[in-house]
Design a protein around this motif. Structure first.
Motif, PDB file in Angstrom:
ATOM      1  N   LYS A 240       0.828  -1.209   0.000  1.00  0.00           N
ATOM      2  CA  LYS A 240       0.000   0.000   0.000  1.00  0.00           C
ATOM      3  C   LYS A 240       0.866   1.264   0.000  1.00  0.00           C
ATOM      4  O   LYS A 240       0.552   2.250  -0.677  1.00  0.00           O
ATOM      5  N   ILE A 241       1.950   1.231   0.754  1.00  0.00           N
ATOM      6  CA  ILE A 241       2.840   2.395   0.796  1.00  0.00           C
ATOM      7  C   ILE A 241       3.565   2.555  -0.533  1.00  0.00           C
ATOM      8  O   ILE A 241       3.682   3.637  -1.074  1.00  0.00           O
ATOM      9  N   GLY A 242       4.063   1.432  -1.077  1.00  0.00           N
ATOM     10  CA  GLY A 242       4.817   1.488  -2.323  1.00  0.00           C
ATOM     11  C   GLY A 242       6.305   1.587  -2.060  1.00  0.00           C
ATOM     12  O   GLY A 242       6.765   1.455  -0.922  1.00  0.00           O
ATOM     13  N   PRO A 243       7.104   1.838  -3.102  1.00  0.00           N
ATOM     14  CA  PRO A 243       8.571   1.793  -2.965  1.00  0.00           C
ATOM     15  C   PRO A 243       9.163   2.860  -2.062  1.00  0.00           C
ATOM     16  O   PRO A 243      10.209   2.640  -1.466  1.00  0.00           O
ATOM     17  N   ALA A 244       8.519   4.026  -1.947  1.00  0.00           N
ATOM     18  CA  ALA A 244       9.016   5.112  -1.076  1.00  0.00           C
ATOM     19  C   ALA A 244      10.526   5.279  -1.246  1.00  0.00           C
ATOM     20  O   ALA A 244      11.300   5.078  -0.313  1.00  0.00           O
ATOM     21  N   SER A 245      10.950   5.692  -2.415  1.00  0.00           N
ATOM     22  CA  SER A 245      12.373   5.729  -2.752  1.00  0.00           C
ATOM     23  C   SER A 245      13.179   6.688  -1.884  1.00  0.00           C
ATOM     24  O   SER A 245      14.394   6.533  -1.751  1.00  0.00           O
ATOM     25  N   ARG A 246      12.528   7.682  -1.269  1.00  0.00           N
ATOM     26  CA  ARG A 246      13.261   8.640  -0.440  1.00  0.00           C
ATOM     27  C   ARG A 246      13.440   8.176   1.001  1.00  0.00           C
ATOM     28  O   ARG A 246      14.201   8.781   1.751  1.00  0.00           O
ATOM     29  N   ALA A 247      12.741   7.155   1.388  1.00  0.00           N
ATOM     30  CA  ALA A 247      12.861   6.639   2.761  1.00  0.00           C
ATOM     31  C   ALA A 247      13.987   5.621   2.804  1.00  0.00           C
ATOM     32  O   ALA A 247      13.909   4.587   2.158  1.00  0.00           O
ATOM     33  N   GLY A 248      15.025   5.921   3.553  1.00  0.00           N
ATOM     34  CA  GLY A 248      16.173   5.034   3.619  1.00  0.00           C
ATOM     35  C   GLY A 248      16.011   3.927   4.646  1.00  0.00           C
ATOM     36  O   GLY A 248      14.951   3.757   5.260  1.00  0.00           O
ATOM     37  N   ARG A 249      17.097   3.196   4.831  1.00  0.00           N
ATOM     38  CA  ARG A 249      17.053   2.044   5.727  1.00  0.00           C
ATOM     39  C   ARG A 249      16.685   2.424   7.158  1.00  0.00           C
ATOM     40  O   ARG A 249      15.880   1.743   7.794  1.00  0.00           O
ATOM     41  N   ALA A 250      17.268   3.513   7.674  1.00  0.00           N
ATOM     42  CA  ALA A 250      17.054   3.873   9.079  1.00  0.00           C
ATOM     43  C   ALA A 250      15.572   4.075   9.386  1.00  0.00           C
ATOM     44  O   ALA A 250      15.067   3.608  10.415  1.00  0.00           O
ATOM     45  N   ARG A 251      14.862   4.756   8.501  1.00  0.00           N
ATOM     46  CA  ARG A 251      13.441   5.022   8.786  1.00  0.00           C
ATOM     47  C   ARG A 251      12.584   3.771   8.604  1.00  0.00           C
ATOM     48  O   ARG A 251      11.608   3.582   9.330  1.00  0.00           O
ATOM     49  N   TRP A 252      12.949   2.906   7.652  1.00  0.00           N
ATOM     50  CA  TRP A 252      12.203   1.649   7.519  1.00  0.00           C
ATOM     51  C   TRP A 252      12.433   0.755   8.739  1.00  0.00           C
ATOM     52  O   TRP A 252      11.512   0.091   9.213  1.00  0.00           O
ATOM     53  N   VAL A 253      13.662   0.750   9.256  1.00  0.00           N
ATOM     54  CA  VAL A 253      13.957  -0.030  10.472  1.00  0.00           C
ATOM     55  C   VAL A 253      13.152   0.517  11.649  1.00  0.00           C
ATOM     56  O   VAL A 253      12.571  -0.239  12.430  1.00  0.00           O
ATOM     57  N   ALA A 254      13.123   1.852  11.772  1.00  0.00           N
ATOM     58  CA  ALA A 254      12.357   2.470  12.856  1.00  0.00           C
ATOM     59  C   ALA A 254      10.874   2.162  12.728  1.00  0.00           C
ATOM     60  O   ALA A 254      10.185   1.912  13.736  1.00  0.00           O
ATOM     61  N   LEU A 255      10.358   2.164  11.504  1.00  0.00           N
ATOM     62  CA  LEU A 255       8.946   1.843  11.295  1.00  0.00           C
ATOM     63  C   LEU A 255       8.671   0.392  11.677  1.00  0.00           C
ATOM     64  O   LEU A 255       7.653   0.093  12.326  1.00  0.00           O
ATOM     65  N   ALA A 256       9.563  -0.514  11.302  1.00  0.00           N
ATOM     66  CA  ALA A 256       9.390  -1.927  11.653  1.00  0.00           C
ATOM     67  C   ALA A 256       9.351  -2.111  13.157  1.00  0.00           C
ATOM     68  O   ALA A 256       8.529  -2.879  13.691  1.00  0.00           O
ATOM     69  N   GLU A 257      10.219  -1.409  13.863  1.00  0.00           N
ATOM     70  CA  GLU A 257      10.228  -1.515  15.325  1.00  0.00           C
ATOM     71  C   GLU A 257       8.968  -0.909  15.926  1.00  0.00           C
ATOM     72  O   GLU A 257       8.401  -1.444  16.887  1.00  0.00           O
ATOM     73  N   GLY A 258       8.528   0.212  15.364  1.00  0.00           N
ATOM     74  CA  GLY A 258       7.347   0.889  15.899  1.00  0.00           C
ATOM     75  C   GLY A 258       6.065   0.096  15.721  1.00  0.00           C
ATOM     76  O   GLY A 258       5.152   0.171  16.552  1.00  0.00           O
ATOM     77  N   LEU A 259       5.978  -0.675  14.648  1.00  0.00           N
ATOM     78  CA  LEU A 259       4.760  -1.444  14.387  1.00  0.00           C
ATOM     79  C   LEU A 259       4.533  -2.544  15.420  1.00  0.00           C
ATOM     80  O   LEU A 259       3.432  -3.088  15.511  1.00  0.00           O
ATOM     81  N   ALA A 260       5.577  -2.864  16.185  1.00  0.00           N
ATOM     82  CA  ALA A 260       5.436  -3.891  17.222  1.00  0.00           C
ATOM     83  C   ALA A 260       4.738  -3.355  18.469  1.00  0.00           C
ATOM     84  O   ALA A 260       4.347  -4.138  19.340  1.00  0.00           O
ATOM     85  N   ARG A 261       4.561  -2.042  18.552  1.00  0.00           N
ATOM     86  CA  ARG A 261       3.910  -1.467  19.741  1.00  0.00           C
ATOM     87  C   ARG A 261       2.413  -1.752  19.721  1.00  0.00           C
ATOM     88  O   ARG A 261       1.801  -1.855  18.649  1.00  0.00           O
ATOM     89  N   PRO A 262       1.803  -1.854  20.893  1.00  0.00           N
ATOM     90  CA  PRO A 262       0.353  -2.073  20.969  1.00  0.00           C
ATOM     91  C   PRO A 262      -0.410  -0.964  20.251  1.00  0.00           C
ATOM     92  O   PRO A 262      -0.062   0.208  20.352  1.00  0.00           O
TER      93      PRO A 262
END
Length: 337
Positions: free
Chosen positions: A213-235
């Motif tokens: 749904k988000i798509g490739p998001a070419s401007r979002a680098g590794r650090a922000r994708w990692v942070a998003l992955a960690e954040g999605l684990a929150r209740p």
């Protein structure tokens, strides 16, 4: 009989002894022309055979560029791209091919299971553009194994710096799920073991439906994708994101804007750190103040019932206290620097 006599017997009649010298010259010209024509014919046949052999070698090595019907080309076994609703780059590609033709061929292999069909290694956007324009697509045909196919697929996209971080991560995860070994995946992504582990970890932490749904998001680098992955684990984080994906703002945004919207929403679910609490007591043992150390600030709160007007007195002494503090830090030397 000599070779020359054999050729003469095929094309010429020997002149009668009574033939005049002029007739002999005419016969000589006929003989020369016939031999020349036969030689040219043999040369053309030889050159044609060489050309056919070269074409066969080119087709075998994949060097030849051929034109194929896009409807006869199937997708790769493992997808490496995320679909996007808004793709100005693709519209520009279609216009460029329409005006200037397809400059770079795609790479395909003969379909391993269906005769007469092909399977693409790379060049999906060019293939789709050709199909949209209703024209054949220029392609290199190579015989590739499954491993060679995915390695060629990954390398071509990396060489063109065309895949975003999340597309690489999902490509790595899909390859692993399809049973490819780590060595093949590392070769396909031109990466190392540590980075590959991070790619797969992020891809497994972010639901593929959300990534799509988000798509490739070419401007979002590794650090922000990692942070998003960690954040999605929150209740409740994923619940909030799923609600946001239904909004008009999300649907009308491009890929990078969608990522930013989701990223900020998930960041808000991070719980505020609990401040560290201390207390101050008077010499008589009464807890007259509370000291709160939070991120970036410290609060000193007096109990006016126990120490009336003391808070105002401390406030008046702030300049003097700060001077004492600076003197203390100067005396502290390197320990304070």
């Amino acid at each position: 009989m000599s070779r020359k006599d054999a050729i003469d017997s095929l094309f010429l009649k020997k002149p009668e002894p009574s033939v005049a010298p002029a007739a002999e010259k005419v016969a000589a010209r006929v003989r020369t022309g016939a031999i020349s024509a036969m030689g040219s014919s043999l040369q053309e046949m030889a050159e044609g055979a060489k050309a056919a052999a070269r074409l066969q070698e080119q087709l075998a090595s994949g060097d030849a560029v051929v034109s194929l019907d896009p409807s006869k080309i199937d997708g790769s076994t493992v997808a490496d791209r995320l679909p996007t609703d808004i793709d100005p780059g693709f519209d520009q590609l279609v216009m460029s091919i329409a005006e200037n033709g397809q400059q770079v061929p795609i790479l395909v292999r003969p379909h391993p299971e269906t005769a007469g069909r092909y399977q693409i290694a790379y060049g999906r956007r060019r293939l789709r553009a050709a199909a949209n324009l209703g024209r054949e697509v220029r392609a290199i045909v190579q015989t590739l194994s499954d491993n060679e196919l995915v390695v060629a697929q990954g390398r071509e996209n990396l060489d063109r710096a065309d895949l975003s971080f999340i597309e690489k991560a999902l490509f790595a995860k899909r390859l692993e799920d399809a049973g490819y070994d780590r060595a093949t995946i590392i070769a396909a992504l031109s990466t190392d073991k540590a980075d590959l582990s991070r790619y797969i970890s992020v891809a497994r932490s972010i639901p593929e439906n959300l990534a799509s749904k988000i798509g490739p998001a070419s401007r979002a680098g590794r650090a922000r994708w990692v942070a998003l992955a960690e954040g999605l684990a929150r209740p409740k984080a994923m619940q909030a994101v799923e609600s946001a994906m239904q909004t008009t703002e999300f649907k009308n945004a491009d890929s990078d804007a969608r990522f930013t919207l989701v990223f900020r929403l998930v960041a808000k679910t991070q719980p505020k750190p609990t401040p560290k609490l201390k207390s101050w007591s008077t010499p008589l043992g009464k807890k007259a103040a509370r000291i709160e150390h939070g991120p970036g600030n410290t609060a000193l709160i007096f109990d006016e019932k126990l120490v009336p007007a003391f808070g105002a007195f401390v406030a008046e002494q702030l300049d003097r206290l700060y001077e004492r503090f600076m003197e203390t830090t100067d005396q502290g030397g390197a320990d304070q620097k």
